[in-house]
Design an enzyme around this catalytic site. Structure first.
Site, PDB file in Angstrom:
ATOM      1  N   GLU A 147       0.958  -1.197  -0.008  1.00  0.00           N
ATOM      2  CA  GLU A 147       0.026  -0.113   0.092  1.00  0.00           C
ATOM      3  C   GLU A 147       0.954   1.470  -0.044  1.00  0.00           C
ATOM      4  O   GLU A 147       0.516   2.296  -0.551  1.00  0.00           O
ATOM      5  CB  GLU A 147      -0.700  -0.092   1.011  1.00  0.00           C
ATOM      6  CG  GLU A 147      -2.185  -0.977   1.136  1.00  0.00           C
ATOM      7  CD  GLU A 147      -1.791  -2.438   1.828  1.00  0.00           C
ATOM      8  OE1 GLU A 147      -0.619  -2.462   1.948  1.00  0.00           O
ATOM      9  OE2 GLU A 147      -2.664  -3.165   2.039  1.00  0.00           O
ATOM     10  N   GLN A 161      -8.961  -5.734  12.699  1.00  0.00           N
ATOM     11  CA  GLN A 161      -8.396  -4.849  11.775  1.00  0.00           C
ATOM     12  C   GLN A 161      -8.853  -3.315  11.941  1.00  0.00           C
ATOM     13  O   GLN A 161      -8.935  -2.562  10.951  1.00  0.00           O
ATOM     14  CB  GLN A 161      -8.314  -5.330  10.239  1.00  0.00           C
ATOM     15  CG  GLN A 161      -7.602  -6.513  10.197  1.00  0.00           C
ATOM     16  CD  GLN A 161      -7.213  -6.998   8.509  1.00  0.00           C
ATOM     17  OE1 GLN A 161      -8.231  -6.873   7.637  1.00  0.00           O
ATOM     18  NE2 GLN A 161      -5.927  -7.571   8.324  1.00  0.00           N
TER      19      GLN A 161
END
Ligand SMILES: Cc1cc2nc3c(=O)[nH]c(=O)nc-3n(C[C@H](O)[C@H](O)[C@H](O)COP(=O)(O)OP(=O)(O)OC[C@H]3O[C@@H](n4cnc5c(N)ncnc54)[C@H](O)[C@@H]3O)c2cc1C
Ligand SMILES: Cc1ncc(C[n+]2csc(CCOP(=O)(O)OP(=O)(O)O)c2C)c(N)n1
Ligand SMILES: [Mg+2]
Lengths: 565, 163
Positions: free
Chosen positions: A50, A113
């Protein structure tokens, strides 16, 4: 029309003219990816990390002037974007970064998460939004793009919970935005502009100091016209390179820590500095107390916080560079003392010519080992005139800045403010995605290249023919240079020891690799690399302990340069 | 130099941390901060007391203005403004000192809002200097607990902040 939040987001992106996004899927964006699967108007490029996705969006933005877009999932996906966002923030690059978030009902529960990415990115975004209701989504996206690209550009993050992506709402994209707390001043004050011109025409030793604001404002043409019509020398920051053609006799090249002798001498001895979209960074001013002691300072900047932050300013002009320069050009046209002013600059230009002759930017190329500067010069000679150069961070970055000779805006993509190793390759990837036909070159060190080398896969998969140049000194060269100069050559953890076979590495990813170990191989390798189709690594084994010079040591005055050590 | 700054902000989630984060991230001082909604529900008002030289104060003002959620920044130091602060003060008040505490409360036009055989709790309002003054007198008698709101400020005259 009614549709789910994920689809609304994509429709908004389309309305903003987004054609390419860089993103990585995961649990909290899986609904968004499901919509993307059938949404053909937007090209999605899957990086391998990312961070690289955000750097690619940043490279895309720097090369095109448009807003770059990146997507990541919540938690680790979101935290992986942070370095990319901070890099863009420091260099005022417009991005919209979209992160998935756990469903609104779970926020604050330490859900799987879950991370408070709004809290984490608050200090490194221009603004950020948590979308709590699908009904607000379109308006938030509209605001995000407006904030990212207007005024002083910067990254904006949108945190999009999973349930908001699923919820259904009517889609209507707002026609306009109005944010009562955000009204950037674009137009320069006419009185200030007039005063600026009259100060300028009264100067005997003026310098125009140009920064990244000229690039972001797309005002290179206006700047060049102003400098030439006034016959006034121009120096640029790292971020400003390309805003003024370096082959113009008025160009002084880079200033600052690794700037040219003549640029730094001109700043120190000037009686008037016109700062245009530049922020008096500490790499540029050296010791503040002795910075340009005789100069009056005119500072043109769209962001009032940049003005008087580091140095005193005699005449501030808040506004967009393009607007202010256009106004200045008009005022200059009406003056009848321009010829007289230009004639009066002759002694100053002579003095500068003397400095240029005394200490040009130079190096010596022996027959045995390749000098890194030589590779950069050959790249200039052999590359296309409109080639885009992305650099990583370190010595190779500075040699590129000193020796490439940039002549066009948006052709140098480099992490200046944050100095992020690992930036070069993914930024080049983003630029290549924007301009598939242009030559895009990533100049990397052997250290920084390895911080995002996984993107070789993205390049090959997406047929992005980036030409990667590795200046291999087997050192974390920039840090080694400091250790040599200031720590008695105690090379603590800067030798990369393990030699890497970059050719095999290229081949492992399905790219091509070339290597030069001697000066007479340099040209051949560059030609072959440029000729080869697809992504290429060109590795140059360069002089290991070469230094970037001149150098203004940290804390020293701008005119106290180490010229040869 | 100390400055009192009023900051009108969007009454939105996270605004306080944007402002507080700006101060801590840039190393600006906050001596006090108070915040509450205004007559316009969509707007909250913060009053911040801060310190610094002229250049730092200029940066504080500009940096606050730069926040997207900040609607207006008013630095009251140059303008004539009225500042008021409230303090709740719990003091020891036993035989000998009970009368003394009452006298002080009376002089400062403060109020006793809670009484026990061993203590008084006092509500005092006024300019910050007045609060400092009453505290100075009460301190020798034995301060058990002190809460100050920090000042809030408003401009003098007929005009509101919108003009
Ligand atoms: C290893 C290393 C060494 C470095 N050495 C040097 C060096 O020797 N010399 C050097 O110059 N740099 C060097 N840098 C880069 C340095 O750290 C800074 O990033 C750089 O100097 C900042 O450039 P700038 O002033 O142009 O600012 P930018 O970061 O580009 O800021 C642009 C300014 O323009 C304003 N602006 C933006 N858009 C507009 C607009 N449309 N209209 C008006 N104003 C606008 C912004 O508000 C901002 O104030 C180095 C970096 C690294 C990593
Ligand atoms: C992510 C990150 N970590 C550490 C640094 C500190 N740093 C700056 S330059 C440099 C050395 C870079 O080495 P290399 O990529 O080989 O380039 P060279 O200087 O040798 O050209 C380091 C470690 C940094 N800028 N970024
Ligand atoms: Mg290296």
């Amino acid at each position: 029309m009614k549709m789910n939040g994920a689809r609304i987001l994509l429709e908004c992106l389309k309305m903003e003219g987004v054609d390419t996004v860089f993103g990585y899927p995961g649990g909290t964006v899986i609904n968004l990816y499901d919509e993307l699967f059938t949404f053909k108007e937007i090209r999605h490029i899957l990086p391998r990390h990312e961070q690289a996705g955000v750097h690619a969006a940043d490279g895309y933005a720097r090369a095109t002037g448009k807003v770059g877009v990146a997507i990541a999932t919540s938690g680790p996906g979101a935290t992986n974007t942070v370095t990319g966002i901070a890099t863009a923030y420091m260099d005022s690059i417009p991005l919209v970064v979209i992160t998935g978030q756990v469903p609104t009902a779970l926020i604050g529960n330490d859900a799987f998460q879950e991370v408070d990415i709004i809290g984490i990115t608050r200090p490194c975004t221009k603004h950020n939004f948590l979308v709590r209701d699908v009904k607000e989504l379109a308006a938030i996206v509209k605001k995000a793009f407006y904030i990212a690209r207007s005024g002083r550009p910067g990254p904006v993050l949108i945190d999009l919970p999973k349930d908001v992506q699923i919820a259904i709402s009517e889609f209507k994209y707002p026609d306009s935005v109005d944010i009562r707390g955000y009204k950037p001043t674009i137009e320069g004050h006419p009185k200030q502009v007039e005063k600026a011109v009259s100060l300028l025409l009264g100067a005997k030793r003026p310098v125009i100091y140009v920064g990244g604001g000229v690039i972001s404002s797309d005002a290179a043409a206006e700047l060049t016209e102003l400098a030439r019509s006034l016959g006034t020398p121009v120096t640029t920051t790292l971020m400003g390179l390309g805003a003024f053609p370096e082959n113009d006799p008025l160009s002084l090249g880079l200033l600052g820590m690794h700037g040219t002798y003549y640029a730094n001498m001109a700043m120190t001895n000037s009686d008037l500095i016109v700062a245009v979209g530049a922020r008096f960074d500490d790499r540029v001013t050296g010791k503040i107390a002795t910075f340009a002691p005789h100069a009056k300072i005119i500072h043109i900047d769209v962001d009032p916080t940049s003005i008087k932050k580091n140095v005193r300013v005699d005449l501030p002009i808040v506004g967009d560079v393009k607007d202010v320069l256009t106004r200045m050009l008009k005022v200059v046209e009406e003056q009848d003392r321009v010829e007289e002013f230009r004639a009066g600059l002759a002694p100053w230009l002579d003095e500068i010519a003397g400095w240029k002759a005394k200490h040009p930017i130079t190096y010596k190329q022996p027959a045995s080992t390749i000098k890194p500067q030589y590779v950069i010069q050959k790249l200039r000679e052999l590359s296309d005139a409109d080639a885009i150069i992305a650099t990583d961070v370190g010595q190779h970055q500075m040699w590129t800045a000193q020796f490439f000779g940039f002549t066009r805006p948006r052709t140098l993509l480099s992490s200046g403010g944050l100095g992020t190793m690992g930036y070069g390759l993914p930024a080049a990837m983003g630029a290549q995605a924007a301009f598939p036909k242009r030559q895009v070159i990533a100049v990397c060190g052997d250290g920084g290249f390895q911080m995002n080398l996984q993107e070789l896969a993205t390049l090959v998969q997406n047929r992005l023919p980036v030409k990667i140049v590795i200046l291999n000194n087997n050192f974390l060269g920039m840090v080694r240079q400091w250790q040599e100069l200031f720590f008695e050559k105690r090379y603590s953890s800067t030798c990369l020891e393990l030699p890497i076979d970059f050719i095999k590495l290229a081949e492992a990813y399905g790219a091509k690799g070339f290597q030069a170990t001697k000066p007479d191989e340099v040209e051949k390798v560059i030609r072959e690399g440029f000729k080869a189709s697809g992504p290429v690594i060109m590795e140059f084994k360069v002089a290991r302990e070469e230094k970037v010079l001149p150098m203004v040591p940290a804390g020293a005055s701008l005119n106290e340069m180490v010229l040869n050590a | 130099m100390q400055h009192t700054i009023a900051v009108l902000v969007e009454n939105e989630f996270g605004v306080l941390s944007r402002v507080a984060g700006l101060f801590s991230g840039r190393g600006f001082n906050i001596d006090s901060l108070s915040v509450a909604p205004t007559n316009d529900e969509s707007i909250s008002r913060m009053t911040i007391v801060t310190r610094g030289d002229e250049q730092i104060l200029e940066q504080i003002n500009k940096q606050l203005n730069k926040l997207i959620d900040v609607i207006k920044v008013i630095d009251y130091t140059d303008e004539s403004a009225i500042e008021r602060e409230m303090a709740l003060i719990k003091v020891t008040a036993e035989e000998e000192s009970r009368a003394e505490v009452l006298r002080i409360v009376d002089i400062f036009r403060a109020k006793i809002i809670d009484v026990t055989p061993k203590s008084y709790t006092i509500e005092a309002t006024g300019a910050p200097a007045k609060i400092d003054a009453i505290l100075e007198l009460l301190r020798p008698l034995g301060l058990k607990e002190l809460v100050r709101t920090g000042p809030v400020a408003i401009g003098r005259g007929a005009k509101g902040w919108k003009g």
